[in-house]
Design a protein around this motif. Structure first.
Motif, mmCIF file in Angstrom:
data_model
loop_
_atom_site.group_PDB
_atom_site.id
_atom_site.type_symbol
_atom_site.label_atom_id
_atom_site.label_comp_id
_atom_site.label_asym_id
_atom_site.label_seq_id
_atom_site.Cartn_x
_atom_site.Cartn_y
_atom_site.Cartn_z
ATOM 1 N N ARG A 19 0.865 -1.184 0.000
ATOM 2 C CA ARG A 19 0.000 0.000 0.000
ATOM 3 C C ARG A 19 0.895 1.224 0.000
ATOM 4 N NH1 ARG A 19 0.509 -1.404 5.314
ATOM 5 N NH2 ARG A 19 0.570 0.271 6.882
ATOM 6 N N SER A 20 0.348 2.369 -0.343
ATOM 7 C CA SER A 20 1.105 3.618 -0.297
ATOM 8 C C SER A 20 1.335 3.983 1.164
ATOM 9 C CB SER A 20 0.318 4.722 -1.017
ATOM 10 O OG SER A 20 1.097 5.879 -1.178
ATOM 11 N N ASN A 21 2.577 4.287 1.507
ATOM 12 C CA ASN A 21 2.982 4.444 2.900
ATOM 13 C C ASN A 21 2.507 5.778 3.491
ATOM 14 O OD1 ASN A 21 4.283 4.492 5.369
ATOM 15 N ND2 ASN A 21 6.320 4.035 4.553
ATOM 16 N N PRO A 22 1.625 5.749 4.507
ATOM 17 C CA PRO A 22 1.145 7.008 5.088
ATOM 18 C C PRO A 22 2.239 7.793 5.809
ATOM 19 C CG PRO A 22 0.389 5.123 6.386
ATOM 20 C CD PRO A 22 1.006 4.563 5.139
ATOM 21 N N GLU A 23 3.318 7.110 6.230
ATOM 22 C CA GLU A 23 4.383 7.794 6.970
ATOM 23 C C GLU A 23 5.332 8.579 6.061
ATOM 24 O OE1 GLU A 23 6.558 5.598 9.884
ATOM 25 O OE2 GLU A 23 4.777 4.594 10.672
ATOM 26 N N THR A 24 5.249 8.381 4.742
ATOM 27 C CA THR A 24 6.177 9.071 3.839
ATOM 28 C C THR A 24 5.482 10.038 2.887
ATOM 29 O OG1 THR A 24 6.063 7.235 2.246
ATOM 30 C CG2 THR A 24 7.815 7.153 3.901
ATOM 31 N N LYS A 25 4.147 10.121 2.948
ATOM 32 C CA LYS A 25 3.423 10.914 1.945
ATOM 33 C C LYS A 25 3.669 12.410 2.073
ATOM 34 C CE LYS A 25 -0.937 11.003 4.548
ATOM 35 N NZ LYS A 25 -0.871 12.419 4.946
ATOM 36 N N ASP A 26 4.058 12.876 3.269
ATOM 37 C CA ASP A 26 4.229 14.321 3.461
ATOM 38 C C ASP A 26 5.410 14.882 2.665
ATOM 39 O OD1 ASP A 26 2.052 14.417 5.111
ATOM 40 O OD2 ASP A 26 3.206 14.400 6.982
ATOM 41 N N ASP A 27 6.472 14.085 2.456
ATOM 42 C CA ASP A 27 7.627 14.625 1.733
ATOM 43 C C ASP A 27 7.929 13.856 0.451
ATOM 44 O OD1 ASP A 27 8.602 12.334 2.914
ATOM 45 O OD2 ASP A 27 10.538 13.197 3.452
ATOM 46 N N ASN A 28 7.042 12.948 0.041
ATOM 47 C CA ASN A 28 7.203 12.254 -1.234
ATOM 48 C C ASN A 28 6.088 12.700 -2.162
ATOM 49 O OD1 ASN A 28 7.321 10.523 -3.412
ATOM 50 N ND2 ASN A 28 7.643 8.673 -2.218
ATOM 51 N N ALA A 29 6.399 13.694 -3.008
ATOM 52 C CA ALA A 29 5.387 14.259 -3.898
ATOM 53 C C ALA A 29 4.971 13.295 -5.006
ATOM 54 C CB ALA A 29 5.922 15.549 -4.525
ATOM 55 N N PHE A 30 5.683 12.182 -5.130
ATOM 56 C CA PHE A 30 5.370 11.215 -6.185
ATOM 57 C C PHE A 30 4.284 10.228 -5.759
ATOM 58 C CE2 PHE A 30 9.430 12.903 -7.322
ATOM 59 C CZ PHE A 30 9.496 12.857 -8.703
ATOM 60 N N GLN A 31 3.949 10.203 -4.470
ATOM 61 C CA GLN A 31 2.907 9.302 -4.012
ATOM 62 C C GLN A 31 1.539 9.794 -4.465
ATOM 63 O OE1 GLN A 31 4.939 8.300 0.245
ATOM 64 N NE2 GLN A 31 2.795 7.715 0.084
ATOM 65 N N THR A 32 0.669 8.852 -4.836
ATOM 66 C CA THR A 32 -0.702 9.175 -5.219
ATOM 67 C C THR A 32 -1.652 8.251 -4.469
ATOM 68 O OG1 THR A 32 -0.532 7.692 -7.123
ATOM 69 C CG2 THR A 32 -0.092 10.021 -7.510
ATOM 70 N N GLN A 33 -2.901 8.639 -4.425
ATOM 71 C CA GLN A 33 -3.895 7.866 -3.678
ATOM 72 C C GLN A 33 -4.499 6.784 -4.558
ATOM 73 O OE1 GLN A 33 -4.464 8.433 -0.357
ATOM 74 N NE2 GLN A 33 -5.584 6.512 -0.459
ATOM 75 N N GLU A 34 -4.535 5.539 -4.054
ATOM 76 C CA GLU A 34 -5.201 4.471 -4.788
ATOM 77 C C GLU A 34 -6.714 4.646 -4.681
ATOM 78 O OE1 GLU A 34 -3.417 3.829 -1.987
ATOM 79 O OE2 GLU A 34 -1.812 2.377 -2.365
ATOM 80 N N ASN A 35 -7.423 4.247 -5.723
ATOM 81 C CA ASN A 35 -8.878 4.350 -5.721
ATOM 82 C C ASN A 35 -9.535 2.973 -5.627
ATOM 83 O OD1 ASN A 35 -8.951 7.213 -6.059
ATOM 84 N ND2 ASN A 35 -8.364 6.923 -8.191
ATOM 85 N N THR A 36 -8.776 2.001 -5.138
ATOM 86 C CA THR A 36 -9.301 0.648 -5.010
ATOM 87 C C THR A 36 -9.158 0.184 -3.566
ATOM 88 O OG1 THR A 36 -7.135 -0.279 -5.609
ATOM 89 C CG2 THR A 36 -8.712 0.035 -7.392
ATOM 90 N N SER A 37 -9.796 -0.935 -3.249
ATOM 91 C CA SER A 37 -9.711 -1.469 -1.896
ATOM 92 C C SER A 37 -8.292 -1.941 -1.606
ATOM 93 C CB SER A 37 -10.678 -2.646 -1.739
ATOM 94 O OG SER A 37 -10.233 -3.749 -2.528
ATOM 95 N N ALA A 38 -7.978 -2.096 -0.325
ATOM 96 C CA ALA A 38 -6.646 -2.544 0.067
ATOM 97 C C ALA A 38 -6.346 -3.916 -0.511
ATOM 98 C CB ALA A 38 -6.549 -2.574 1.590
ATOM 99 N N GLU A 39 -7.358 -4.786 -0.519
ATOM 100 C CA GLU A 39 -7.162 -6.141 -1.046
ATOM 101 C C GLU A 39 -6.859 -6.105 -2.537
ATOM 102 O OE1 GLU A 39 -9.723 -5.152 0.754
ATOM 103 O OE2 GLU A 39 -9.367 -6.199 2.671
#
Length: 309
Positions: A19-39
């Motif tokens: 999954r996209s790491n919530p602890e790194t999203k503040d300083d990683n501008a390349f992260q984007t939000q998934e639009n699907t379930s975790a599974e």
């Protein structure tokens, strides 16, 4: 065809709970939000990973795969940040910035390296996390193994004291610069900005803030005999700089399908003078803010000779 810059073997970590790491999203501008379930996200990432391994092995690259079944290491698919290997039998283990990324280190990987390759020493910097220091491996540093230069963007992922210590231990010259995107955000890892092959370098010079430093970086790359393929910020946003040259049946440049699509025909032609682009389709994994280069921990070690019974 073999090259000090392009290893013929890599370590990859197979993620079972990506999954996209919530602890790194503040300083990683390349992260984007998934639009699907975790599974669904996890299953898609797993399928993309397996396809990438199959493609690399088909191209003649040795791939050592380790499974990560834990749920608290969302970025484990990017092992290039916590260890690196170097000609002469040297291994470095690095301190990480985010707490949950520190859990990615696993000594069974180091034990495999010792078993299958000639390892002389392992220098472990990870204890310096207790002092608030981090140096996130070949994400924080893009290493010119031929010219012995460690290109490093200033960031909270690359402590300058630790960088100097690494360069002293491993015989690199640090070349540090400030880099920002069009929105003025700091670049968090050098390897999203640039990648160095044997005969060429991919880099977005426009993102280097200081014009004088920009010219110095370009000059250093050219001094080593490489052609400089200057990328646009849009190409960087599509991970065109996050690529790794490898040696398989021939010399290849492993990059994502998205990255290859972003390159111009003339840029591809320049790469093809010395390496064949090998696209890997990993759109789900890229939502975590890293791409193909981040997935590949290159092995710059000599294999042990197998003694037959």
């Amino acid at each position: 065809m073999t090259s000090l810059q392009a290893p013929s073997a890599v370590v990859m970590i197979r993620p079972h709970h990506f999954r996209s790491n919530p602890e790194t999203k503040d300083d990683n501008a390349f992260q984007t939000q998934e639009n699907t379930s975790a599974e669904t996200t996890s299953a898609q990432a797993l399928a993309e990973f397996d396809g990438a391994v199959e493609t690399l092995r088909g191209a003649g690259v040795t791939v050592h795969v380790f499974d990560d079944t834990t749920i608290n290491t969302p970025d484990s698919v990017f092992p290039n940040n916590w260890f690196s290997t170097h000609a002469g039998g040297h291994v470095a283990v690095y301190p990480m910035f985010a707490d949950n990324r520190r859990k990615e280190r696993r000594w069974d990987v180091i034990e495999l390296l010792k078993r299958d390759y000639r390892v002389q020493d392992v220098i472990d910097y990870s204890g310096l996390e207790q002092d608030g220091l981090s140096l996130e491996g070949t994400g924080a540093m893009v290493l010119d193994h031929i010219g012995r230069i460690a290109y490093t963007v200033k960031s909270n992922r690359a402590d300058p004291i630790l960088l100097e210590r690494f360069c002293t231990h491993f015989n690199f010259e640090p070349m540090v610069f400030e880099a920002k995107d069009e929105a003025g955000r700091d670049v968090y890892h050098t390897n999203v900005l640039m990648g160095i092959g044997t005969e060429y370098a991919l880099i977005c010079l426009d993102m280097i803030v200081d014009p004088a430093r920009r010219s110095e970086v370009a000059a250093r790359l050219e001094e080593t005999g490489r052609s400089v393929i200057d990328l646009t910020q849009d190409q960087i946003a599509n991970f065109a700089g996050n690529a790794l040259e490898l040696t398989g049946k021939k010399r290849i440049l492993a990059l994502s399908a998205k990255a290859l699509d972003a390159l111009r025909p003339d840029q591809i032609a320049e790469i093809e003078r010395s390496a064949e682009p090998l696209p890997l389709t990993i759109p789900t994994i890229e939502t975590a803010g890293g791409s193909v280069r981040c997935m590949l921990a290159g092995i710059h070690l000599s294999p042990r000779e197998r003694i037959s019974a």
